[in-house]
Design an enzyme around this catalytic site. Structure first.
Site, PDB file in Angstrom:
ATOM      1  N   GLU A 109      -5.722 -63.416 -32.524  1.00 33.95           N
ATOM      2  CA  GLU A 109      -6.822 -63.477 -33.503  1.00 33.95           C
ATOM      3  C   GLU A 109      -6.613 -62.438 -34.614  1.00 33.95           C
ATOM      4  O   GLU A 109      -6.874 -62.706 -35.788  1.00 33.95           O
ATOM      5  CB  GLU A 109      -8.156 -63.233 -32.793  1.00 33.95           C
ATOM      6  CG  GLU A 109      -8.513 -64.342 -31.811  1.00 33.95           C
ATOM      7  CD  GLU A 109      -9.821 -64.080 -31.105  1.00 33.95           C
ATOM      8  OE1 GLU A 109      -9.858 -63.222 -30.203  1.00 33.95           O
ATOM      9  OE2 GLU A 109     -10.819 -64.721 -31.456  1.00 33.95           O
ATOM     10  N   GLU A 129      -7.834 -67.015 -22.549  1.00 34.50           N
ATOM     11  CA  GLU A 129      -9.275 -66.850 -22.365  1.00 34.50           C
ATOM     12  C   GLU A 129      -9.820 -67.763 -21.264  1.00 34.50           C
ATOM     13  O   GLU A 129     -10.683 -67.358 -20.479  1.00 34.50           O
ATOM     14  CB  GLU A 129     -10.020 -67.124 -23.682  1.00 34.50           C
ATOM     15  CG  GLU A 129      -9.985 -65.966 -24.671  1.00 34.50           C
ATOM     16  CD  GLU A 129      -8.710 -65.869 -25.492  1.00 34.50           C
ATOM     17  OE1 GLU A 129      -7.752 -66.618 -25.222  1.00 34.50           O
ATOM     18  OE2 GLU A 129      -8.673 -65.029 -26.411  1.00 34.50           O
TER      19      GLU A 129
HETATM   20  C1  1HE Z   1      -4.514 -54.203 -20.295  1.00 32.23           C
HETATM   21  C2  1HE Z   1      -4.506 -55.376 -21.043  1.00 32.23           C
HETATM   22  C3  1HE Z   1      -5.730 -55.853 -21.545  1.00 32.23           C
HETATM   23  C4  1HE Z   1      -2.484 -54.936 -20.462  1.00 32.23           C
HETATM   24  N1  1HE Z   1      -6.848 -55.150 -21.262  1.00 32.23           N
HETATM   25  N2  1HE Z   1      -5.639 -53.538 -20.040  1.00 32.23           N
HETATM   26  N3  1HE Z   1      -5.627 -60.463 -22.709  1.00 32.23           N
HETATM   27  C5  1HE Z   1      -4.956 -60.874 -21.652  1.00 32.23           C
HETATM   28  O1  1HE Z   1      -5.443 -61.592 -20.813  1.00 32.23           O
HETATM   29  C6  1HE Z   1      -3.540 -60.351 -21.532  1.00 32.23           C
HETATM   30  C7  1HE Z   1      -3.471 -59.351 -20.409  1.00 32.23           C
HETATM   31  N4  1HE Z   1      -2.175 -58.674 -20.382  1.00 32.23           N
HETATM   32  C8  1HE Z   1      -1.037 -59.272 -19.937  1.00 32.23           C
HETATM   33  O2  1HE Z   1      -0.998 -60.449 -19.606  1.00 32.23           O
HETATM   34  C9  1HE Z   1       0.186 -58.404 -19.860  1.00 32.23           C
HETATM   35  O3  1HE Z   1      -0.231 -57.061 -19.884  1.00 32.23           O
HETATM   36  C10 1HE Z   1       1.184 -58.626 -21.031  1.00 32.23           C
HETATM   37  C11 1HE Z   1       1.864 -59.990 -20.840  1.00 32.23           C
HETATM   38  C12 1HE Z   1       0.504 -58.542 -22.386  1.00 32.23           C
HETATM   39  C13 1HE Z   1       2.258 -57.513 -21.000  1.00 32.23           C
HETATM   40  O4  1HE Z   1       2.854 -57.455 -19.716  1.00 32.23           O
HETATM   41  P1  1HE Z   1       3.591 -56.115 -19.229  1.00 32.23           P
HETATM   42  O5  1HE Z   1       4.271 -56.444 -17.929  1.00 32.23           O
HETATM   43  O6  1HE Z   1       4.423 -55.557 -20.333  1.00 32.23           O
HETATM   44  O7  1HE Z   1       2.430 -55.016 -18.990  1.00 32.23           O
HETATM   45  P2  1HE Z   1       1.418 -54.867 -17.739  1.00 32.23           P
HETATM   46  O8  1HE Z   1       2.115 -54.175 -16.615  1.00 32.23           O
HETATM   47  O9  1HE Z   1       0.739 -56.149 -17.432  1.00 32.23           O
HETATM   48  O10 1HE Z   1       0.286 -53.906 -18.344  1.00 32.23           O
HETATM   49  C14 1HE Z   1       0.525 -52.510 -18.590  1.00 32.23           C
HETATM   50  C15 1HE Z   1      -0.807 -51.810 -18.566  1.00 32.23           C
HETATM   51  O11 1HE Z   1      -1.610 -52.303 -19.653  1.00 32.23           O
HETATM   52  C16 1HE Z   1      -1.601 -52.115 -17.314  1.00 32.23           C
HETATM   53  O12 1HE Z   1      -2.409 -50.970 -17.048  1.00 32.23           O
HETATM   54  P3  1HE Z   1      -1.987 -49.889 -15.921  1.00 32.23           P
HETATM   55  O13 1HE Z   1      -3.096 -48.893 -15.941  1.00 32.23           O
HETATM   56  O14 1HE Z   1      -1.877 -50.675 -14.645  1.00 32.23           O
HETATM   57  O15 1HE Z   1      -0.664 -49.324 -16.361  1.00 32.23           O
HETATM   58  C17 1HE Z   1      -2.508 -53.238 -17.717  1.00 32.23           C
HETATM   59  O16 1HE Z   1      -3.698 -53.324 -16.951  1.00 32.23           O
HETATM   60  C18 1HE Z   1      -2.830 -52.833 -19.138  1.00 32.23           C
HETATM   61  N5  1HE Z   1      -3.248 -53.970 -19.949  1.00 32.23           N
HETATM   62  N6  1HE Z   1      -3.230 -55.827 -21.135  1.00 32.23           N
HETATM   63  C19 1HE Z   1      -6.774 -54.027 -20.524  1.00 32.23           C
HETATM   64  N7  1HE Z   1      -5.813 -56.939 -22.295  1.00 32.23           N
HETATM   65  C20 1HE Z   1     -12.474 -60.684 -29.011  1.00 32.23           C
HETATM   66  S1  1HE Z   1     -12.280 -61.670 -27.695  1.00 32.23           S
HETATM   67  C21 1HE Z   1     -10.618 -61.728 -27.315  1.00 32.23           C
HETATM   68  C22 1HE Z   1     -10.445 -62.270 -25.942  1.00 32.23           C
HETATM   69  C23 1HE Z   1      -9.103 -61.898 -25.379  1.00 32.23           C
HETATM   70  O17 1HE Z   1      -8.340 -61.183 -25.959  1.00 32.23           O
HETATM   71  S2  1HE Z   1      -8.764 -62.581 -23.855  1.00 32.23           S
HETATM   72  C24 1HE Z   1      -7.113 -62.148 -23.540  1.00 32.23           C
HETATM   73  C25 1HE Z   1      -7.003 -60.761 -22.966  1.00 32.23           C
END
Ligand code: 1HE
Length: 262
Positions: A109, A129
């Site tokens: 977005e 989402e």
């Molecule tokens: C996060 C977030 C996040 C990572 N919020 N903490 N977005 C999503 O559903 C995407 C969620 N993220 C992922 O699917 C993956 O993180 C990625 C594919 C983007 C990257 O993968 P990777 O292997 O490089 O990283 P990771 O090991 O998954 O994440 C590293 C850290 O970032 C980890 O935290 P840690 O404390 O365990 O190290 C994750 O929890 C954190 N992290 N993404 C919070 N999104 C205005 S409305 C919009 C609606 C949306 O955007 S919905 C989609 C949300």
């Protein structure tokens, strides 16, 4: 340290999402810092570049902050995204977005409110989402749908489909394919070029075209004539038109490497 860093390179503001340990997930604080950086760029720069630090552009909404939000807090959050994103999309300067890695959810977005997108081969695009039980809230239903079409957006949201950079380019979400590691340099090159345009033309290109596109045929043509005559009457246009006629204007850089015009 701000979660969005700001640098001014000549006339180009460089805004960097700087929360790589959380994949640049957009927290409320980060959104506030993005808004501050966008406002500063509007005061100081003639074009902007938006990029992400680390392995990814942006993993979307910070899900950790949104587990326990009330209905009204959710609405306020979404409206907050709209307010900041609107200052990018319909602000005063054009934004060039350098993409790599994940461009997911709210990250897509955000990319969609920039004016031109450049992506590296490792970039991928998703709207998970539906899987998370939520909905787009950062303007995607309007802006992502405008880029790739409603049907493709539904596919991504319903099935969790992840688009490759080639698919995103074919669908119109990406304008330039960069070399590995090359998106920022390409976005800077394009931003510098746009910064050389007349500021009023840039303002109208980013503000009027989208509004004309949203209006009816007759209203659009009327609006266009008014804007065309408004710009033609400015001293800057006179100067630039005169430079062309005097053969002093920059020449068109046509794709085969030759130059034409001017
Ligand atoms: C996060 C977030 C996040 C990572 N919020 N903490 N977005 C999503 O559903 C995407 C969620 N993220 C992922 O699917 C993956 O993180 C990625 C594919 C983007 C990257 O993968 P990777 O292997 O490089 O990283 P990771 O090991 O998954 O994440 C590293 C850290 O970032 C980890 O935290 P840690 O404390 O365990 O190290 C994750 O929890 C954190 N992290 N993404 C919070 N999104 C205005 S409305 C919009 C609606 C949306 O955007 S919905 C989609 C949300």
């Amino acid at each position: 340290m701000p979660l969005v860093t700001y640098e001014l390179a000549d006339d180009v503001a460089v805004l960097t999402l700087s929360r790589p340990e959380k994949r640049n997930a957009m927290s409320d604080a980060m959104l506030g810092d993005l808004g501050d950086a966008v406002d500063r760029a509007a005061r100081e720069a003639k074009a902007g570049v938006l990029r992400g630090e680390g392995q990814h552009f942006c993993a979307g909404l910070d899900l950790a902050e949104h587990v326990d939000k009330s209905l009204m807090e959710g609405i306020a959050g979404s409206r907050g995204w709209h307010a900041v994103f609107n200052r990018i999309q319909r602000g005063t300067i054009p934004y060039f977005v350098a993409l790599h890695g994940a461009v997911v959810g709210g990250g897509l977005e955000l990319a969609a409110v920039g004016h031109v997108r450049v992506a590296e081969p490792n970039t991928y695009f998703a709207l998970p989402e539906g899987q998370r039980g939520i909905f787009v809230g950062g303007g995607g239903s309007v802006n992502v749908a405008r880029l790739i079409g409603v049907s493709r957006m539904m596919d991504m949201m319903l099935t969790g489909r992840v688009l490759s950079v080639e698919e995103a380019e074919r669908y119109g979400a990406v304008s330039y394919l960069a070399e590995p590691g090359g998106a920022f340099a390409k976005a800077m090159e394009l931003a510098r070029r746009a910064a050389g345009n007349a500021p009023l033309s840039n303002y109208l290109i980013i503000n009027a075209l989208q509004r004309i596109h949203d209006s009816g045929h007759d209203e659009g043509l009327f609006f266009e004539s008014m804007i065309a005559s408004l710009t033609q009457g400015t001293p800057e246009a006179h100067e630039r038109l005169r430079a062309f006629l005097d053969k002093k204007a920059a020449r068109l850089a046509i794709p085969n490497g030759e130059e034409a015009g001017g």
